[in-house]
Design an enzyme around this catalytic site. Structure first.
Site, PDB file in Angstrom:
ATOM      1  CG  HIS A   1      -1.992  -1.050   1.161  1.00  0.00           C
ATOM      2  ND1 HIS A   1      -3.083  -1.051   1.984  1.00  0.00           N
ATOM      3  CD2 HIS A   1      -2.108  -2.171   0.399  1.00  0.00           C
ATOM      4  CE1 HIS A   1      -3.835  -2.104   1.731  1.00  0.00           C
ATOM      5  NE2 HIS A   1      -3.243  -2.806   0.761  1.00  0.00           N
TER       6      HIS A   1
ATOM      7  CE1 TYR B   1     -14.236  11.046  -0.666  1.00  0.00           C
ATOM      8  CE2 TYR B   1     -12.458  12.299   0.344  1.00  0.00           C
ATOM      9  CZ  TYR B   1     -13.472  12.200  -0.586  1.00  0.00           C
ATOM     10  OH  TYR B   1     -13.733  13.254  -1.427  1.00  0.00           O
TER      11      TYR B   1
END
Length: 426
Positions: free
Chosen positions: A204, A306
């Protein structure tokens, strides 16, 4: 050129796909109180490290089990509305961009930057690339031209680098100096941005790059499978970053008054963004890989949160649930959620003439779904319109100078990956 043909054998197992892309995660944050979408820094909550280590081990084991199998999701129709030509192959390619003269810059994860001449079907190496950490999802990443490349010959590259505490993404700019032999070198290279802090692990990184119409540089900074930093304003992990072209911080960034790394941040609460693109109306859209299920396409808004890892339409890989977005309306919800996952990578919003019916549509590569996904937009809304069965893991999508759509096959993380050209059916 070699004609592309569909195979009856799919080349990815579910274990491999989950490990490589929608990577195994776990934490103990599902019941933790969530921060509001404000400008205040959020203290991190520690994950259950023993469980996380177990999941990491399982992830590594699954990544070694590539074998014949089915994709994670319906790959779509095999009646393709375009012709597909395999042009050449690269060694585990990750990203590409076209030079004004039509040649193609391609990054290979091990740390090689290639310059491919489509006219002669030949590739040469661009020297001067910094040393990269090539492990797991880490390596040489994106490549992008400066908006005034024709005048200044500047390009930007992203990559994983080593440092105190582990590794992290970095972005450098350099002057591209080409030679008469079809290659060239990066000169006057300067690192203008780094993920902070550097952490252990090889997943990631994100590090996708884009310029907007105002010449601002955007960087996707993923959360490195550490969960908490996505909500921590003392870190730039799990964030969308907006900078000037020299790496300095614009004064109108939403958290500029906080200083330090928080000033770089445009939005927060992201997981693993591997594709972003600007629409003709200036809106920035970005997709990210969810945890176990729940891949997302988001409209990126100034100062918005988010929600990851506090909300997601997926679940943790150890089976722990995560509250859905609709339980926490203070967090921005995705415009599209994919369950089963598609493992999105690469993204363009098409504006060419060759596929005139698709102007303004988005095209997203699907790795675990072995597909190319077409998305239609309507203001702040989006929907999947069509899915094309490519029978290959699509890592990168790019629009060519003539309006053709170009794809890079992932190459199964360690092998050859095809460069594919899509043109209208004759």
């Amino acid at each position: 050129m070699i004609p592309f043909r569909h195979s009856m054998i799919f080349l990815a197992t579910l274990g491999w796909l989950a490990a490589c892309d929608n990577s195994a995660d776990t934490d103990n944050q599902a019941a933790s109180p969530a921060p509001a979408a404000t400008e205040q820094a959020t203290a991190p909550v520690g994950p259950e490290e023993s469980t996380a280590e177990a999941n990491s081990d399982a992830e590594e084991a699954a990544a070694e089990q590539a074998a014949d199998g089915q994709p994670t999701a319906d790959p779509g129709t095999d009646e393709l509305p375009f012709s597909v030509t395999e042009v050449t192959q690269f060694d585990a390619p990750w990203a590409m961009t076209f030079l004004p003269d039509g040649r193609l810059l391609v990054t290979e994860m091990a740390g090689t930057l290639r310059l491919h001449d489509l006219g002669t079907d030949s590739s040469e190496t661009i020297s001067g690339v910094p040393e990269v950490v090539h492990a797991g999802q880490g390596g040489l990443g994106d490549v992008l031209l400066h908006p005034q490349f024709a005048d200044n010959q500047q390009i930007y590259i992203s990559y994983a680098e080593a440092g105190d505490g582990g590794s992290g993404a970095a972005v450098a700019r350099a002057r591209l100096v080409l030679d008469e032999d079809g290659g060239g070198a990066l000169e006057d290279l300067q690192v203008i941005w780094r993920q902070t802090p550097k952490v252990s692990g090889n997943g990631h990184f994100g590090h996708r790059l884009a310029f907007d119409s105002d010449g601002m540089l955007w960087i996707s900074s993923s959360e490195r499978q550490k969960f908490d930093p996505a909500q921590d304003m003392n870190s730039n992990l799990g964030k969308m970053v907006r900078l000037n072209d020299d790496g300095s911080v614009p004064e109108d960034n939403p958290f500029a008054d906080q200083g330090e790394v928080a000033a770089q941040v445009w939005s927060l609460g992201h997981r693993n963004i591997l594709g972003m693109a600007f629409a003709a109306d200036g809106k920035l859209w970005a997709h990210e890989m969810g945890p176990k299920d729940g891949d997302e396409l988001n409209l990126i808004e100034k100062g918005a949160n988010y929600g990851y890892p506090l909300v997601s339409n997926g679940e943790h890989y150890d089976g722990k649930p995560i509250p859905n977005h609709d339980t926490r309306p203070e967090f921005n919800a995705p415009a599209i959620t994919w369950t089963p996952v598609i493992s999105p990578a690469g993204f363009i919003i098409y504006n060419g003439e060759l596929f005139s019916d698709w102007q303004g549509d988005g095209f997203i590569g699907g790795m675990s779904s072995l597909s190319l996904v077409r998305v239609e937009f309507d203001g702040e809304e989006a929907r999947e319109a069509e899915r094309f069965d490519m029978q290959k893991r699509i890592r990168e999508v790019e629009q060519g100078p003539d309006g053709a759509i170009w794809l890079l096959e992932d190459g199964m993380r360690g092998g050859e990956g095809a460069l594919l050209k899509l043109t209208p059916q004759q």
